[in-house]
Design an enzyme around this catalytic site. Sequence first.
Site, PDB file in Angstrom:
ATOM      1  N   SER B  78      45.936 -22.818  16.368  1.00 48.68           N
ATOM      2  CA  SER B  78      44.615 -22.466  16.657  1.00 48.68           C
ATOM      3  C   SER B  78      44.351 -21.492  17.540  1.00 48.68           C
ATOM      4  O   SER B  78      43.115 -21.320  17.538  1.00 48.68           O
ATOM      5  CB  SER B  78      43.658 -23.890  16.948  1.00 48.68           C
ATOM      6  OG  SER B  78      44.078 -24.041  18.350  1.00 48.68           O
ATOM      7  N   LYS B 116      42.223 -24.241  24.588  1.00 51.69           N
ATOM      8  CA  LYS B 116      41.116 -23.583  23.782  1.00 51.69           C
ATOM      9  C   LYS B 116      40.448 -22.444  24.676  1.00 51.69           C
ATOM     10  O   LYS B 116      40.757 -22.175  25.756  1.00 51.69           O
ATOM     11  CB  LYS B 116      40.048 -24.646  23.257  1.00 51.69           C
ATOM     12  CG  LYS B 116      40.648 -25.600  22.064  1.00 51.69           C
ATOM     13  CD  LYS B 116      40.625 -25.212  21.066  1.00 51.69           C
ATOM     14  CE  LYS B 116      41.065 -26.253  19.973  1.00 51.69           C
ATOM     15  NZ  LYS B 116      42.481 -26.475  20.018  1.00 51.69           N
TER      16      LYS B 116
END
Lengths: 416, 168
Positions: B78, B116
Amino acid sequence: MFALVDGNAFYCSCEQVFDSSLRGKPLVVLSNNDGCAIARTDQAKALGVKMGHPAHELRDLQAQHGFRMRSANFALYGDMSRRMVEILREAAPRMEVYSIDESFLDLTDVANRLTFARDLRERITRWIGIPNCIGIGPTKTLAKAGNKLAKKGRGVIDLSDPTVRTEALESLAVGDIWGVGRRWSAKLECLGITNARQLRDAPSDLILQRFGVVMHRTQRELQGHSCIGLQEVEPDRQQIVVSRSFGERVEDHEAVAQAIFSFAERACQKLRARRLVCSALTITAESDRFRPNLPQHSPARTYQFTSATSDTTVVLNAARRLLNGFLKVGIAYKRAGVVMMDLAQPDALQADLFAQATEGNSVLMATMDRINARFGRGAAGMGATGWQPRPVWGMRQSNLSPRYTTRVADIPTARC
Amino acid sequence: MVPISPPMIRPLINTTYALLLAPAVLDAPACFLRTSGMRAELGFPSPAEDHEEEGIDLNALLIRNAPATFLYRASGDSMLLAGIRDGDILAVDRSVMPRDRDLVLASWDGNAPCCKVLHVLDDHIELHPANPRHAPIVFEAGAEVDVFSIVAVVRQVTRGVRTYVRAR
């Protein structure tokens, strides 16, 4: 002025830093060999888990309440402790590492102690994730008392103000004072001394007469007279002990001997790390004391070296001689150990007429230590230890967490 | 894990901003022989002797606050467009206060931590992936999330592996 900084349920907190599913939950850390509880979170305490609670009883309790257990992971705790000490030393250069999770700091030169302590507490929590408490006082005993009281929720308690101090000492039971054991506290309570303020104000000749100089010193410290200084350098140890319970009873005496050789090897490494030599070696073995119906045998033997040494080969030779006829046929052993005594710094020793002061090959040993430092403990060693990855005498560690901070293969995962 | 179509990762691989700084010293303890130590055998002083330096220590370069820095292993795709691949080592410095758009390690509700991009909005925070195949995570106002800054990404380049190169 002293401060005592102490990590809350330190071993449990270390586990919780890297396994968030354990946070805020009842958690128990077990001793070497999964023998008994050596750390527990408040939630586990509330379920009735005590310090030293035997593991087999814990399993019943676990079946009832479903708390989590971990085997002691000293590689992890040691590294987290090192980080904590590094942070503390940077904040207060004069300090004493008292145990794996407690340090005394000298705050004499600190202007605003309370702000300093609150910032420090916050910093440790933020930087390494270990919740902690700080007690401040004009003596080490009072700093320790402040820390004990800070655990009840305030986090930081400063006992330097005499009025605050009197009130605080009133709420501290004598048994919770640093240096007052359970036996002494029972005796003090017989005299009607149940809290720290009463001990502080008791007639000092009575304390000296009934309890001796150590208790008298504790009383002086409670009164605010500093009697115990900061030990910035660890004093030379008097002995080094490496002993361990086996994961199971071991009947194979060859394996017991290998365990003793391994412990002797480890003790030599510790000895050299402190730059010391020893003059005597004791080896011990124990059968299973908890099975009284089995035949028992718990021998110990000591070897006196002609010259002091820290050489593993010399020590293992001595251990081999001691082992001759040491173990009894038909006995299964549960524990073994080695004790190194009469420790000294090699330069402090004098040779006598017939023997040199020290013996052994220090170059070979230094090389071995360097190999082990570089490639990991156990990379180089002596064949006598048996050299097995999982020896029969090995530890039981059924709930061991990874060595998150000290081994590349064990680095925790970040989901991306 | 969904395989990524080649066009998306190609620019990543073709773009390099690497500049040669100096020879790196990866194994500092082994490097105890210094140039001046060779003088006797060489017969004349090394002209570099007065300009002797220690070499560059990658630890010192990447880690500013050692006691507060912890390593994590990235797992997943991701964060590909932020240059983080599966198997990379992330250095997390817990003493650095995360700001808006920082690369962060976050954990909440007892979940395993994840890596993230932090978005700080007026009344809440969001964690955004760097890969259009993944959705951002939006927290309610007041949600308790532990967020720490990532200060370095470490990858060892090994031969013979096609797309994903795993640091060891």
